[in-house]
Design an enzyme around this catalytic site. Structure first.
Site, short mmCIF file in Angstrom:
data_model
loop_
_atom_site.label_atom_id
_atom_site.label_comp_id
_atom_site.label_asym_id
_atom_site.label_seq_id
_atom_site.Cartn_x
_atom_site.Cartn_y
_atom_site.Cartn_z
N ASP A 406 -1.63 12.42 2.79
CA ASP A 406 -0.78 11.47 2.09
C ASP A 406 -1.50 10.12 1.98
O ASP A 406 -2.08 9.64 2.95
CB ASP A 406 0.53 11.31 2.87
CG ASP A 406 1.47 10.31 2.23
OD1 ASP A 406 1.98 10.60 1.14
OD2 ASP A 406 1.69 9.24 2.83
N GLU A 435 -4.22 12.27 -1.77
CA GLU A 435 -3.92 11.33 -2.86
C GLU A 435 -4.99 10.23 -2.86
O GLU A 435 -5.06 9.45 -1.91
CB GLU A 435 -2.54 10.71 -2.64
CG GLU A 435 -1.41 11.74 -2.73
CD GLU A 435 -0.07 11.13 -2.38
OE1 GLU A 435 0.88 11.30 -3.17
OE2 GLU A 435 0.04 10.49 -1.32
#
Length: 475
Positions: A406, A435
């Site tokens: 994340d 990400e």
């Protein structure tokens, strides 16, 4: 003078002290100051003076040696005394080099004849281990011994297994109580770590299904609770780890794992299953959360467990879940949130070594590239070590097959490449992706694990929202 308008003294570099003097204190004017301890008594000449709003800042160089973790008193020319606090020195390369601990034994380790507890707390002047008997609630306190590199340790007999534990850390003139960030088991709602031998939660691990190329992956993102919670899911233990592997075929429709098999899914990607805040583990259906409020990174979340009050149950449930999914032909990816913690001020990291594990801006304030109030400082040696240790723990203990990072753009390239290298030494088919957005954090642009720097992170994938938008339209 009252305590409210005394000056404050900080060690901001290995050999430099900063005084922050309110203008209400002798109009902010100080001529010199003295550092005192059992080892040192030195008058500090003032080298730099800066006027701030309501304060005057003084800086001076120390000629003698300052031992971080020992207590020092700073006296000014008026005779006023304050303790020397550990300041920005903890965010210097010199601090990192001096206190980097490269052994893999932090937390609670079980041996044939004893338990060893270790915690990295180099700025602490004292550390006490607090034990709580699981049934009686009786409290026991043990003074821990400081060892090399700022590590504190305490050896316990094996009959302390099952006890709850916390640390009492004396740092910067106050005592903080914290759960072990390396804890692998916890009581409900993360109140205490638990001394548990992971062999007691042993589960036979089935061989994982074969997987040759990363481009062959068909990934299904899953929230543990959402997967089974609907009234018509046909699953009995709704919202739990156990529910995922329940037989759920119904006349005329396919649900559960049967449905995922029909889709051709190869990998199940779980939204965070490590311990997180925002849900009462003892009343899990009273509130809802995706799981991006990390508390304890190496403890499974209890709100998905059939018995969150039993620390061993959730461990065995997650192991059994992954083993069964392997048997059913699925590999397992976990969503990991090493970029921030739920609440910085309440985090064990901040309580144990204040100011070290999080990034700060040029004004000394916590940075907020994540948008949730804190950015984990992965570029610092012991912060980096924690992330690496945690990733390897999930592979070795739970047999996971991939990691989705994340907000990976908060993390640094070096850390991500070390993770990839160490994973390859175990199993090169384990997926690593995340990400890769460029977020407003103090880490230099060329060090960020972002899409623009993808060439510097081979074998690490990036979630690309441009591809997504091209396929399904902009969000």
């Amino acid at each position: 003078m009252t305590g409210d308008n005394k000056f404050q003294a900080y060690l901001d570099q290995i050999d430099r002290i900063t005084l922050l003097v309110p203008t209400s204190y002798h109009e902010g004017q100080i001529d010199f100051f003295v550092i005192k301890s059992t080892q040192i008594h030195e008058t500090i000449s003032i080298e730099n003076v800066h006027e701030l709003e309501g304060f005057i800042k003084y800086e001076g160089k120390v000629e003698g040696s300052i031992e971080i973790g020992q207590s020092y008193i700073i006296c000014d020319n008026y005779g006023e005394k304050v303790p020397l606090q550990v300041g920005a020195v903890i965010r210097t390369k010199e601090f990192d080099e001096r206190f980097y601990y490269n052994q893999n034994d932090l937390g609670a380790a079980f041996y044939s004849d004893h338990i060893m507890i270790k915690i990295w707390a180099p700025t602490a002047s004292a550390v006490v281990l607090k034990l709580i008997h699981a049934n009686s609630g009786k409290e026991e306190l043990y003074v821990m011994a400081r060892q090399r590199k700022g590590v504190w340790e305490k050896e316990l007999p094996l009959d302390k297994e099952g006890y709850y534990y916390r640390f009492l850390i004396d740092v910067n003139g106050r005592t903080n109580e914290a759960v072990d960030p390396y804890a692998v088991a916890a009581t409900a709602n993360s109140e205490y770590g638990v001394l548990i031998n992971l062999h007691t939660a042993y589960v036979h691990l089935h061989e994982k299904p074969p997987f040759l190329q990363p481009t062959d992956a068909v990934i299904y993102e899953m929230h543990v609770r959402d997967f089974s919670i609907h009234p018509s899911s046909g699953i009995e233990n709704k919202g739990t780890y156990q529910a995922i592997t329940e037989s759920s075929g119904q006349p005329g429709k396919t649900t559960g794992l049967h449905y995922l098999k029909e889709l051709g899914v190869t990998h199940l990607e779980f939204l965070p299953i490590n311990d997180f805040g925002g849900v009462d583990e003892l009343n899990p259906h009273a509130s809802y959360n995706w799981g991006y409020n990390p508390l304890l990174f190496n403890v499974p979340e209890g709100s998905y467990s059939a018995d969150p009050s039993n620390p061993a149950t959730r461990i065995a449930e997650v192991k059994q879940l992954i083993s069964t999914l392997h048997q059913q032909g699925f590999r397992v990816i976990i969503d990991v949130v090493y970029n921030h913690v739920f609440v910085r001020e309440e985090s064990p990291f901040e309580k144990i070594v204040p100011g070290y594990y999080f990034r700060h801006d040029e004004f000394g304030m916590p940075s907020n590239g994540t948008g949730v109030g804190n950015d984990f400082a992965s570029e610092r040696k012991m912060a980096q070590k924690f992330i690496i240790d945690s990733v390897l723990f999930w592979i070795k203990e739970y047999d996971v097959d991939g990691f989705r990072f994340d907000l990976m753009g908060i993390l640094d390239i070096e850390t991500m490449n070390i993770i990839r290298k160490k994973i390859n030494e175990i199993d090169s088919t384990i997926l690593v992706f995340g990400e890769g957005w460029d977020l407003n954090t103090p880490l230099p642009y060329n060090q960020k694990a972002i899409m623009a720097n993808a060439r510097q992170t081979p074998q690490i994938g990036y979630f690309n929202d441009r591809f997504r938008d091209s396929v399904k339209g902009s969000t």
